[in-house]
Design an enzyme around this catalytic site. Structure first.
Site, PDB file in Angstrom:
ATOM      1  CB  THR A 162      -0.916   0.021   1.235  1.00 12.08           C
ATOM      2  OG1 THR A 162      -1.600  -1.228   1.340  1.00 12.08           O
ATOM      3  CG2 THR A 162      -1.927   1.151   1.128  1.00 12.08           C
ATOM      4  CG  ASP A 284       4.844 -10.377   1.431  1.00 11.06           C
ATOM      5  OD1 ASP A 284       5.480 -11.413   1.720  1.00 11.06           O
ATOM      6  OD2 ASP A 284       4.641 -10.009   0.259  1.00 11.06           O
TER       7      ASP A 284
END
Length: 342
Positions: A162, A284
């Site tokens: 993001t 991640d």
């Protein structure tokens, strides 16, 4: 904890109502209003003060992109763009949107509800945590440094989610074609990564392309993992780095996964690699970056003050995976500084 207030801006009445009905099924979401064009949306923002707005790019009376450019400076509101397969979505990101989803082509209610539940809701909830004040645009500037190659086969690996499309673009614009080969995983829907790579290729001094199996990781070249159901790994073939793009299950909820890329770089490059983790929700890439550092690689993490979402870099920092933590505008300089000491 109160529900997230959402404003839905969509010109198609049928799609708009389907979105509202599907979103409203989640107890953590409250759809406070809808609008069919930017003028109605502006009034609804003032009236309902939503936490997040979903926005179609193609709207009557004013495009979604133009609306964003006028809106964000006055009302710093997290926006999730719903876009058909078009590079206009990157104009929307540049104008201040936090994230985007690919607009489904189907009208089947069950499929649409799956889209809302598995994609749109996730993006809305992430967007509600985003720091819009951190989304700052800068004029591209050439970093006054040069990379002096010592004959080593070096590689740079970058991961983001993001806010990453703009963060990666910002860093790449400061990179020169003298740098070692670069491999990138940016969480993105399928189809958009090729357009994103072409966009960067037109704007940057480095050459940028969507990766394919067998592509060599060459100096001055950036390979971006394709969005979809495949992971990208780096392999050593005859002393040269290449990428493999192979289908596989999601890792940390993502495919491609930053962890998969970083762990492969740790295995094949070890101390001859530099890992960089940028803005993004979740973890991640954190374990993969730690694996890189433990293998002798140098590592950089984006700092909290410039992240749209300080998730991935924070998890990596907390694990001890981040050697240097820098503002986004300083990452290119740090890259040159670190590489010249390797």
């Amino acid at each position: 904890m109160r529900p997230i207030k959402v404003l839905v801006v969509e010109d198609s009445m049928v799609f708009r109502e389907l979105l509202v009905q599907s979103l409203s099924k989640d107890p953590g979401i409250q759809v406070v209003g809808t609008a069919k064009d930017p003028f109605e949306a502006r009034d609804a923002i003032l009236e309902y003060k939503p936490d997040v707005m979903t926005l179609d790019v193609e709207l009557p009376r004013m495009s979604g992109i133009e609306f964003l450019r006028k809106l964000i400076p006055q009302y710093p509101l997290p926006v999730v763009v719903i876009s058909s397969l078009s590079d206009k979505v990157f104009d929307a990101m540049n104008a201040g949107a936090v994230d985007f989803v690919a607009k489904p082509s189907y009208t089947d209610r069950k499929q649409l509800e799956n889209f809302v539940h598995n994609e749109l809701l996730v993006k809305i909830k992430i967007a509600s945590t985003a720091k819009i004040s951190k989304i700052k645009r800068k004029v591209a500037q050439e970093v006054q440094q040069n990379f002096v190659s010592k004959g080593k086969n070096l590689i740079i690996a970058i991961g983001a989610s993001t806010g990453g499309t703009e963060a990666i673009c910002s860093v790449m614009k400061d990179y020169g074609a003298d740098l070692p080969g670069i491999v990138v995983v940016q969480h993105m829907p399928p189809g958009f990564t090729e357009m994103y790579a072409k966009r960067l290729d037109n704007q940057c001094r480095v050459r940028v392309k969507e990766a394919c199996t067998g592509d060599r990781v060459l100096p001055g070249t950036v390979l971006i993992a394709p969005g979809g159901d495949k992971h990208m790994r780096v392999v050593n073939v005859g002393g040269n780095y290449q990428v493999e793009v192979v289908a596989g299950p999601k890792v940390n909820g993502h495919c491609p996964s930053v962890d998969v890329l970083f762990e492969s770089v740790a295995r094949v490059a070890g101390k001859d690699a530099l890992g960089i983790i940028l803005t993004g929700m979740g973890g991640d890439g954190a374990k993969g970056l730690l694996a890189m550092r433990q293998a002798g690689a140098r590592t950089i993490g984006q700092d909290e003050s410039t992240c749209v979402v300080y998730g991935m870099p924070k998890v990596a920092y907390d694990l001890g995976a981040v050697e240097y933590q820098d503002k986004l505008s300083d990452i290119a300089k740090r890259t040159y500084s670190v590489l010249n000491r390797m």
